[in-house]
Write an enzyme that holds these catalytic residues in place. Structure first.
Site, PDB file in Angstrom:
ATOM      1  N   TYR A 212       0.833  -1.202   0.000  1.00  0.00           N
ATOM      2  CA  TYR A 212       0.000   0.000   0.000  1.00  0.00           C
ATOM      3  C   TYR A 212       0.870   1.256   0.000  1.00  0.00           C
ATOM      4  CZ  TYR A 212      -2.883   3.818   1.747  1.00  0.00           C
ATOM      5  OH  TYR A 212      -3.499   5.027   1.896  1.00  0.00           O
TER       6      TYR A 212
ATOM      7  N   GLU B 290      -3.537   7.809  -3.541  1.00  0.00           N
ATOM      8  CA  GLU B 290      -3.262   6.454  -3.078  1.00  0.00           C
ATOM      9  C   GLU B 290      -2.954   5.531  -4.247  1.00  0.00           C
ATOM     10  OE1 GLU B 290      -7.053   6.131  -0.799  1.00  0.00           O
ATOM     11  OE2 GLU B 290      -5.813   5.025   0.650  1.00  0.00           O
TER      12      GLU B 290
END
Lengths: 400, 295
Positions: free
Chosen positions: A120, A208
């Site tokens: 991530y 993101e």
């Protein structure tokens, strides 16, 4: 403002970041053509372009769409048309969309990439420092939000310099945290600093890549991308404003935002009109404490345009879920008399069919009360916030 | 006494010639605020509302001796306005505009670091010392001079807090709106410090807001104060009725800090020894309890 995955990927790829080859498709035929353009042989990924995370774990409301999620792996060209037919026009529900889901209007067709590892990556503003902060986690299947709550120590947080991005030492730190081989260092640096520069150049509020992947040769690749632009900076990014997908936003919220107001919807039956987040939340808390719930609130902020305020009030008055309206205004920048005028012109246009309680305080409050009293409309006036909630709940009970 | 501003504070207004600025500057002048001039680039040498207008803050400071500014410039010009305030070595700048881009605020925060200028806001109603000075847009008619300080991150609830103090039969020493935005200038810690040191403030009402951990930081500061420097603080944070995961405020908060609820904030404040209420209209009863002997 949010943009779609494929749009965000295009932006970050301009900063040297690897992305899988992909094409957007609005029809099954376009999807087939897109796949042919990407590669002669599959497999390909078909990715529903709705603005939500966890699309893969989501499900479609329609039976014809089949049981698989919003992101599908396909191996043959024939399969592409079949799957695209199922997905396009169907409604995808994820943990983030709510039970109503979002309609899939376009699919991003992408080359499938085999990766050794995923992780991530997020860039956010840590407002307590304040600075752009890079978050890295060995996320695997776990939701980053859950990780932030249950084991925050598993997230690496790195404060980035606004002008220079990540330093070589910071890149090394990330490399070690993710247990990557030295051969990934250069690609990791391009990846992190590319994201940082895109964040800065595009006035992002959040960026993101979840997940990013490590290719067999050690290069980093962005397998997803989510970019939120700071609404307050949109005036500097006219090209991005054009990407607004109006189907992504609730109609009333969209309308309100056009007038410069903020609209939020909840599950209850009371519509609130306020001039500030704080007053909205305090009213919601009181309504909840007294056994009812809020349907929506409209924050007219420091609005000074009478016509816009009237249009905003109409958004609440015409919401069929609203069984009572609570108006709490403490005038400062916003003057109470403008709200009073707005209430009257909205009510005369769309009718006032539910109990309405108004409480004014602050600049021009007496003038505002006079305007309402002279209007002869059945408006209930209160002097304090708690009293305004009590009076509304009582009136709603009586009108039942 | 009071904090930050009083009747001797010399104030200039950046962006004085705008419509909203004119409306509020007139009210502030009528209130007795010592506004000594204005700044609008390109309009130097003229007068507005009988006040001299200058091209730059530096000139205005040199000519008028002002040490504080209130900014009515639109959001997109705030960065330049703060730069001028810093270069003019003002003690305090109050920024009313809402909608300042986050990136601009990051740059503004680094400009302020190491300068003598403190910023209040953006997106604040301003600051008012009742009976002495009004900087900003707050409704002056609801304020009464007194001995209770107010510091709030919610503009709209600032007014509610003031009204509650009046209901208790008390008044305000100074009312400070920190601003509703994602990034702000002065915070709870700095403001509480000033209130705790101000001999004319006997208690403080502190209003928090969802987002960030500004309240926790304020509570941490308060907890570590030694008792003789501690004055009672009544705290409130709205937002308990917001369902988990509902998008309000800045989404990045959740992944930076975990989900911080209004209750988490109120718990931190209570743990620090503040008197926490869960209904804004309960503030006046708590104040009455504190000052039942009258003050």
């Amino acid at each position: 403002m949010n943009i779609h995955e494929y749009q965000a990927k295009k932006i970050i790829s301009q900063y040297g970041i690897n992305i899988p080859k992909g094409c957007i498709a609005y029809t099954p035929l376009e999807a087939k053509k897109a796949a042919a353009e990407i590669s002669f042989r599959g497999p390909w990924m078909l990715k529903s372009q709705i603005q939500s995370g966890a699309r893969n774990q989501g499900y479609f409301l329609e039976k014809k769409a089949g049981k698989k999620g919003g992101i599908r792996l396909v191996k043959s060209r024939r399969e592409i048309v079949q799957e695209a037919e199922k997905m396009l026009g169907s409604t995808l529900v994820t943990v983030q969309t709510g039970p109503k889901g979002k309609s899939v209007g376009r699919i991003y067709v992408e080359a499938f990439k085999k990766v050794k590892k995923i992780f991530y990556t997020g860039l956010v503003i840590d407002r307590m420092i304040p600075a752009i902060t890079l978050l890295i986690a060995d996320a695997k299947d776990e939701e980053i939000v859950n990780l932030a709550i249950s084991c925050p120590e598993k997230i690496l947080r790195i404060q980035l310099d606004l002008l220079t991005g990540a330093s070589p030492e910071q890149i090394q730190q990330i490399l070690e945290f993710l247990k990557l081989k030295p051969q990934s260092a250069k690609s990791l640096e391009t990846f992190v600093n590319g994201l940082h520069q895109a964040f800065v150049d595009y006035d992002a509020a959040m960026l993101e890549v979840n997940p990013a992947g490590v290719l067999p040769n050690g290069s980093i690749i962005a397998l997803d991308a989510k970019l939120t632009i700071d609404d307050n900076a949109l005036y500097r990014h006219k090209d991005i404003s054009l990407l607004l997908d109006e189907y992504e936003t609730e109609e009333r919220e969209l309308k309100a935002s056009k007038y410069g107001f903020q609209y939020s919807s909840f599950d209850g039956s009371i519509g609130c009109i306020v001039n500030g987040d704080g007053i909205a939340l305090a009213a919601m808390d009181l309504i909840r404490a007294k056994g009812s719930d809020t349907a929506c609130f409209l924050n007219v902020k420091g609005g000074v345009d009478k016509d816009k305020i009237a249009a905003g009030i109409k958004i609440i008055m015409t919401n069929p879920r609203v069984e009572g309206i609570l108006i709490n205004i403490v005038g400062g920048f916003l003057r109470c008399n403008l709200i009073a005028d707005g209430i009257i012109s909205a009510a005369s246009e769309v009718g006032l069919n539910v109990p309405l309680v108004v409480r004014f305080e602050g600049i021009n409050k007496d003038e505002a009360k006079d305007i309402l009293e002279n209007s002869k409309l059945p408006i209930i006036i209160a002097d304090e916030m708690e009293e305004s909630v009590d009076k509304l709940l009582q009136a709603m009970e009586e009108s039942d | 006494m009071s904090i930050l501003v009083n009747k001797d504070t010399k104030v200039i207004v950046q962006g004085i010639t705008g419509t909203q600025a004119s409306f509020h500057v007139k009210r502030s002048l009528d209130y007795g605020t010592q506004i000594v001039g204005g700044v609008t680039p390109g309009k130097g040498g003229t007068t507005h509302l009988d006040l001299p207008v200058f091209d730059t803050v530096k000139e205005a400071v040199a000519e008028t001796g002002a040490n504080v500014s209130v900014m009515f410039v639109p959001a997109r010009f705030v960065k330049d306005a703060v730069k001028e305030a810093v270069e003019g070595e003002l003690d305090l700048a109050v920024c009313i505009a809402d909608g300042v881009p986050i990136k601009d605020m990051l740059e503004i925060k680094s400009m302020l670091k190491g300068s003598k200028t403190k910023l209040i806001g953006p997106n604040t109603p301003g600051i008012i010392t009742p009976g002495e000075a009004r900087l900003g847009v707050s409704p002056e008619n609801i304020h009464r001079p007194g001995r209770i300080g107010v510091v709030s991150r919610s503009s709209s609830l600032t007014y509610e807090a003031v009204i509650e103090i009046n209901r208790a039969g008390l008044g305000q020493s100074t009312v400070v709106g920190l601003g509703d935005d994602t990034l702000i200038g002065m915070d709870f810690v700095e403001t509480l410090e000033q209130f705790m040191a101000d001999k004319d403030t006997e208690a403080v009402v502190m209003i928090g807001q969802l987002g960030g951990t500004f309240e926790e930081a304020g509570a941490g500061y308060y907890k570590n104060l030694c008792d003789k420097n501690k004055k009672p603080v009544i705290g409130f944070v709205a937002g308990n009725a917001v369902p988990f995961g509902h998008k309000m405020g800045y989404a990045g908060d959740i992944i930076t800090k975990g989900h911080v609820t209004a209750q988490d904030k109120m718990d931190a404040m209570a743990d620090a020894g503040m008197i926490v209420v869960n209904n804004i209209n309960a503030i006046h009863t708590e104040l009455q309890k504190l000052f039942s002997a009258g003050c």
